[in-house]
Design an enzyme around this catalytic site. Structure first.
Site, PDB file in Angstrom:
ATOM      1  N   ARG A   8       9.845  16.652 -29.118  1.00 25.23           N
ATOM      2  CA  ARG A   8       9.739  16.039 -30.460  1.00 25.23           C
ATOM      3  C   ARG A   8       9.694  17.149 -31.507  1.00 25.23           C
ATOM      4  O   ARG A   8       8.619  17.666 -31.860  1.00 25.23           O
ATOM      5  CB  ARG A   8       8.487  15.172 -30.541  1.00 25.23           C
ATOM      6  CG  ARG A   8       8.206  14.598 -31.921  1.00 25.23           C
ATOM      7  CD  ARG A   8       9.123  13.484 -32.311  1.00 25.23           C
ATOM      8  NE  ARG A   8       8.981  12.305 -31.454  1.00 25.23           N
ATOM      9  CZ  ARG A   8       9.852  11.309 -31.439  1.00 25.23           C
ATOM     10  NH1 ARG A   8      10.937  11.369 -32.182  1.00 25.23           N
ATOM     11  NH2 ARG A   8       9.663  10.274 -30.648  1.00 25.23           N
ATOM     12  N   HIS A  17      19.827  16.929 -34.631  1.00 22.29           N
ATOM     13  CA  HIS A  17      18.778  16.049 -35.166  1.00 22.29           C
ATOM     14  C   HIS A  17      17.584  16.887 -35.657  1.00 22.29           C
ATOM     15  O   HIS A  17      16.470  16.789 -35.133  1.00 22.29           O
ATOM     16  CB  HIS A  17      18.349  15.110 -34.021  1.00 22.29           C
ATOM     17  CG  HIS A  17      17.521  13.939 -34.418  1.00 22.29           C
ATOM     18  ND1 HIS A  17      16.305  14.037 -35.042  1.00 22.29           N
ATOM     19  CD2 HIS A  17      17.729  12.618 -34.250  1.00 22.29           C
ATOM     20  CE1 HIS A  17      15.808  12.837 -35.241  1.00 22.29           C
ATOM     21  NE2 HIS A  17      16.634  11.959 -34.773  1.00 22.29           N
ATOM     22  N   GLU A  24      19.954  15.400 -40.610  1.00 22.53           N
ATOM     23  CA  GLU A  24      20.730  15.595 -39.396  1.00 22.53           C
ATOM     24  C   GLU A  24      22.223  15.744 -39.680  1.00 22.53           C
ATOM     25  O   GLU A  24      22.802  14.928 -40.408  1.00 22.53           O
ATOM     26  CB  GLU A  24      20.479  14.398 -38.479  1.00 22.53           C
ATOM     27  CG  GLU A  24      18.982  14.196 -38.195  1.00 22.53           C
ATOM     28  CD  GLU A  24      18.668  12.821 -37.656  1.00 22.53           C
ATOM     29  OE1 GLU A  24      17.619  12.265 -38.015  1.00 22.53           O
ATOM     30  OE2 GLU A  24      19.478  12.295 -36.876  1.00 22.53           O
ATOM     31  N   ASP A  50      15.292   5.733 -42.936  1.00 30.31           N
ATOM     32  CA  ASP A  50      16.206   5.920 -41.796  1.00 30.31           C
ATOM     33  C   ASP A  50      17.604   5.574 -42.293  1.00 30.31           C
ATOM     34  O   ASP A  50      18.019   4.425 -42.271  1.00 30.31           O
ATOM     35  CB  ASP A  50      15.787   4.999 -40.647  1.00 30.31           C
ATOM     36  CG  ASP A  50      16.456   5.395 -39.332  1.00 30.31           C
ATOM     37  OD1 ASP A  50      16.051   4.856 -38.278  1.00 30.31           O
ATOM     38  OD2 ASP A  50      17.384   6.238 -39.377  1.00 30.31           O
ATOM     39  N   ARG A  87      19.895  15.926 -24.315  1.00 32.31           N
ATOM     40  CA  ARG A  87      18.662  16.528 -24.874  1.00 32.31           C
ATOM     41  C   ARG A  87      17.512  16.458 -23.862  1.00 32.31           C
ATOM     42  O   ARG A  87      16.457  17.019 -24.094  1.00 32.31           O
ATOM     43  CB  ARG A  87      18.269  15.864 -26.189  1.00 32.31           C
ATOM     44  CG  ARG A  87      17.876  14.399 -26.055  1.00 32.31           C
ATOM     45  CD  ARG A  87      17.309  13.860 -27.367  1.00 32.31           C
ATOM     46  NE  ARG A  87      16.874  12.464 -27.196  1.00 32.31           N
ATOM     47  CZ  ARG A  87      16.081  11.831 -28.041  1.00 32.31           C
ATOM     48  NH1 ARG A  87      15.664  12.452 -29.138  1.00 32.31           N
ATOM     49  NH2 ARG A  87      15.724  10.572 -27.821  1.00 32.31           N
TER      50      ARG A  87
HETATM   51  O1  TA6 Z   1      17.944   9.884 -36.454  1.00 30.87           O
HETATM   52  C1  TA6 Z   1      17.106   8.820 -36.803  1.00 30.87           C
HETATM   53  C2  TA6 Z   1      16.768   8.041 -35.546  1.00 30.87           C
HETATM   54  O2  TA6 Z   1      17.917   7.451 -34.979  1.00 30.87           O
HETATM   55  C3  TA6 Z   1      15.708   7.006 -35.904  1.00 30.87           C
HETATM   56  O3  TA6 Z   1      16.236   5.704 -35.882  1.00 30.87           O
HETATM   57  C4  TA6 Z   1      14.608   7.245 -34.865  1.00 30.87           C
HETATM   58  O4  TA6 Z   1      14.850   6.465 -33.715  1.00 30.87           O
HETATM   59  C5  TA6 Z   1      14.785   8.761 -34.641  1.00 30.87           C
HETATM   60  O5  TA6 Z   1      16.186   8.915 -34.557  1.00 30.87           O
HETATM   61  C6  TA6 Z   1      14.016   9.364 -33.498  1.00 30.87           C
HETATM   62  O6  TA6 Z   1      14.571   9.011 -32.288  1.00 30.87           O
HETATM   63  P1  TA6 Z   1      13.830   9.544 -30.944  1.00 30.87           P
HETATM   64  O7  TA6 Z   1      14.597   8.921 -29.824  1.00 30.87           O
HETATM   65  O8  TA6 Z   1      13.914  11.038 -30.963  1.00 30.87           O
HETATM   66  O9  TA6 Z   1      12.412   9.082 -31.075  1.00 30.87           O
END
Ligand code: TA6
Length: 303
Positions: free
Chosen positions: A77, A172, A275, A216, A103
């Site tokens: 994370r 991301h 991102e 988002d 990932r």
């Molecule tokens: O990039 C935004 C997103 O798609 C959000 O909708 C949220 O789900 C975020 O990614 C985090 O995703 P993750 O799977 O890393 O918790």
């Protein structure tokens, strides 16, 4: 091969003494640590994920959650997760992990090079029988992170097979900020975006992006650089890009953050995800032996 001997074998091949070495701060999670007078940085072999970048004189640019699980099969994370071959939830095919296949797997360290006070770490991952059961593309990914007074991230996707495939991709990136409530994201004014917090309605961005709740958004058809203005840490993070047509801005805010076991209390305030991506109908199609490179070029300046 036991951890220690594996790390030692990797260092025999790749270490640049006094510049870059492979370490294993967390058992089972080796990383390449870059340390020079001009820059420090780190790339995890797991997920090929940049987890730190600090040019000389600057504070850490990326956020990594204090509650990251550090376990196989779970994404780290923070830092720069690499989303491929789909972004967010898969829209077709069998139920699959969010943000794709790469990932949450170990990548192969290919090279560490040092030139003109920059250090480049190159890692790769390829399709195999396991991935093909979930997604048919015969892909090879090479990810190059060049650490210096800027950070250059290049994701090179090659189709090694004879079947054409179409993929989505995203870097991301979790950019560290003093307080997301006081942060502005500049450069997206005039863009159209999909608001995933409002039934994916298409909306129009007027002026700078300010975050006042769960955010988002997929900004579509933009190749612009964006600037993250952080008055608390008194800095601007500039994210330029090449061959990326979408930019995603995300922060979970209080309610969604409270439900995320791998995010520390109140840590949602300490980052904004901006991102660099190609998603939806901006996905990339590769025929036999074709390749595509998406690049993000990140710099940080004090305010
Ligand atoms: O990039 C935004 C997103 O798609 C959000 O909708 C949220 O789900 C975020 O990614 C985090 O995703 P993750 O799977 O890393 O918790």
């Amino acid at each position: 091969m036991a951890s220690a001997s594996r790390i030692s074998a990797l260092n025999q091949r790749f270490e640049i003494p006094g510049i870059a070495a492979i370490v294993e701060e967390r058992k089972g999670f080796p990383s390449v640590r870059v340390q020079t007078p001009d820059v420090t940085g780190e790339v995890q072999l797991y997920g090929g994920q940049v987890s730190s970048w600090k040019p000389a004189g600057a504070e850490e640019v990326f956020f990594v959650s204090s509650k990251t699980r550090w376990q196989e099969g779970t994404a780290i994370r923070g830092g720069v997760p690499i989303c491929f071959p789909w972004f967010a939830d898969r829209t077709e095919g069998p139920k699959s992990p969010a943000h794709g296949l790469v990932r949450t797997k170990p990548w192969r360290l290919e090279a560490i090079t040092h030139a003109d006070s920059n250090v480049t770490v190159a890692l790769s991952t390829s399709a195999d029988e396991t991935t093909k059961k979930v997604w048919q593309g015969d892909y090879h990914l090479l990810f190059c992170a060049t650490f210096g007074d800027q950070l250059r991230l290049e994701l090179i996707v090659t189709n090694r097979g004879s079947l054409t495939f179409k993929f989505e991709e995203a870097l991301h990136s979790y950019y560290r900020v003093g307080n997301v409530e006081k942060t502005k994201v500049r450069g997206l004014g005039g863009c159209t975006y999909v608001d995933k917090t409002d039934a994916r309605k298409e909306k129009h961005q007027r002026g700078d992006v300010t975050l006042t709740g769960e955010t988002d958004r997929v900004y579509r058809g933009t190749s612009s650089s964006v600037e993250i203005e952080d008055p608390v840490l008194r800095r601007r993070i500039l994210v330029a890009k090449e061959d990326s047509r979408d930019t995603v801005v995300w922060n979970p805010w209080t309610q969604k953050a409270a439900a995320m076991a791998d995010l520390g209390a109140d840590e949602w305030r300490q980052f904004v995800c901006v991102e660099t991506a190609n998603v939806g109908d901006h996905g990339v199609t590769l025929g036999e032996v074709q390749a595509h490179t998406m690049t993000a070029l990140i710099s940080v300046n004090s305010m």
